[in-house]
Every structure is written in C-alpha cells, then in structure tokens.
Design an enzyme around this catalytic site. Structure first.
Site, PDB file in Angstrom:
ATOM      1  N   ASP A  57       0.855  -1.190   0.000  1.00  0.00           N
ATOM      2  CA  ASP A  57       0.000   0.000   0.000  1.00  0.00           C
ATOM      3  C   ASP A  57       0.887   1.236   0.000  1.00  0.00           C
ATOM      4  O   ASP A  57       1.958   1.244   0.629  1.00  0.00           O
ATOM      5  CB  ASP A  57      -0.910   0.023   1.226  1.00  0.00           C
ATOM      6  CG  ASP A  57      -1.940  -1.096   1.201  1.00  0.00           C
ATOM      7  OD1 ASP A  57      -2.402  -1.448   0.105  1.00  0.00           O
ATOM      8  OD2 ASP A  57      -2.274  -1.615   2.290  1.00  0.00           O
ATOM      9  N   ASP A  85      -7.050  -1.301  -4.626  1.00  0.00           N
ATOM     10  CA  ASP A  85      -8.137  -0.931  -3.708  1.00  0.00           C
ATOM     11  C   ASP A  85      -9.048   0.115  -4.346  1.00  0.00           C
ATOM     12  O   ASP A  85     -10.274   0.077  -4.169  1.00  0.00           O
ATOM     13  CB  ASP A  85      -7.562  -0.376  -2.405  1.00  0.00           C
ATOM     14  CG  ASP A  85      -6.750  -1.400  -1.639  1.00  0.00           C
ATOM     15  OD1 ASP A  85      -7.038  -2.606  -1.762  1.00  0.00           O
ATOM     16  OD2 ASP A  85      -5.814  -0.996  -0.925  1.00  0.00           O
TER      17      ASP A  85
END
Length: 209
Positions: A150, A184
């Site tokens: 991330d 995401d």
C-alpha cells in the site's frame, strides 16, 4: 462489451497497479514517505491482512497468524475465480454494461492484491531498514504468504474534533487515515458503481401481460 475489450481493460488496470507497487517496493524502505501535496503522500506500508490491515486471526483468535494468512489467500483465489466466471458469463450473455464495467474493476483490483499475496514473499526480500531487491536468493516469506503493498495516503484534514461531539469529542482525528493502493481504488470504484447504479446494473425484465 467483448471478452477482448474486457481483457485489455483488466490488463491495463493490473499493469498500473503492479508497476506502482513494484516501483515503491524497489525505491522505498518500509515506512518511508514522500509528500506530493500537503494532502497527499506516497507512504509505503505492507498489509498482510484484510481491509484496513485487519487480520483474520483478529477475528478468529484460535488460529495462528500464518494459518490465517494462508487461509485468507486461498479464499481470495477461489473468490476471484468465482468473480471471473461471473464476469465471463455476463459478457457472453451480453448483460448490463454497467454490471460488466463494475465487475471488471472489482476483478482487476482483487487480482492485483492477490498477486501480492501469492508471489511477493518469494520475488522480493524484506523492506525493513532497506530497499528491497527483485528476485533475491531468498525472499521475505514463502509462496502464498506475501504482503500487499500500500502506498497512497491522503491525510486531507487532521485536527481535534469539537468537544461537544459525543464519544469522540476532543479526540484527534485524521481524514482520510487508511493507506491504500490502485487495486483498492479499482475495487472501490466497482462497488461504487454497483451501489449508485444498482438499477442499471441489475435491470428488471419486464414481461408482457
């Protein structure tokens, strides 16, 4: 939409996702960040669990972290196979374009994160206090135990909440706190399309009287 067009779109989303993750993995140490704007940073973290860093072992405490991680990865693989089959079916049957587009985003995003979980532990070494290398002699973990990369962090506002607010009054609050990735974003877009354009995604068939 044809299978060919859908496949091209999925491949493009996957490339954007994986290129961004590989770049961060090969140029950042874990926890390192670069400010792009005062409300947007590239902030490298790794997530070995579910959404917002939640672990399956947090929900089911009697299983170990490694067993939970393996179970989650296997579940994701079966889930993406189901989504892929559903997407293939609705394209063949020429169902709603809105539904097809939504599933393309969800499928590509889910597949992007699964690639991390399945392979990254093998093809990269650790990022703690060092920049990882690609295809090292020994990775940071085994197959199916990789961590999701991330890097998108958007602390749009940070401050103390008003004292008059119940429960959270006076506490420090950060909007938007979660760190996420392109995969995401794709998943969120897909679910957003399904929620806001639900009637177009699942049109009711009108039968003649």
């Amino acid at each position: 939409m044809s299978i060919k067009k859908a496949s091209i779109f999925i491949i493009l989303l996957l490339l954007i996702d994986q290129i961004s993750k590989i770049y961060v993995k090969l140029h950042f140490q874990l926890g390192e960040d670069v400010e792009v704007f005062n409300w947007f940073k590239i902030y490298f973290i790794e997530n070995d669990g579910m959404a917002w860093g939640t672990k399956l072992s947090d929900i089911i405490p009697f299983i170990s972290d490694r067993t939970a991680k393996l179970s989650l990865t296997v579940f994701r693989i079966f889930a993406i196979m189901g989504i892929g089959y559903w997407l293939y079916t609705i394209i063949i049957k020429q169902k709603s374009k809105v539904l097809i587009i939504a599933l393309i985003f969800i499928f590509a995003g889910a597949l992007g994160n699964i690639i991390d979980s399945v392979f990254y532990g093998v093809i990269f070494n650790d990022s703690v206090a060092q920049v990882a290398t690609f295809l090292p002699e020994e990775g940071y973990d085994s197959l199916l135990h990789g961590k999701v990369v991330d890097m998108l962090y958007m602390p749009i506002w940070e401050g103390n909440l008003p004292d008059w607010l119940p429960v959270y009054g006076g506490k420090r609050f950060n909007f938007f706190e979660p760190v996420f990735n392109i995969a995401d974003v794709a998943i969120s877009i897909g679910f957003g399309v399904l929620i806001f354009f639900n009637k177009k995604a699942f049109p009711k068939t009108i039968e003649n009287a």
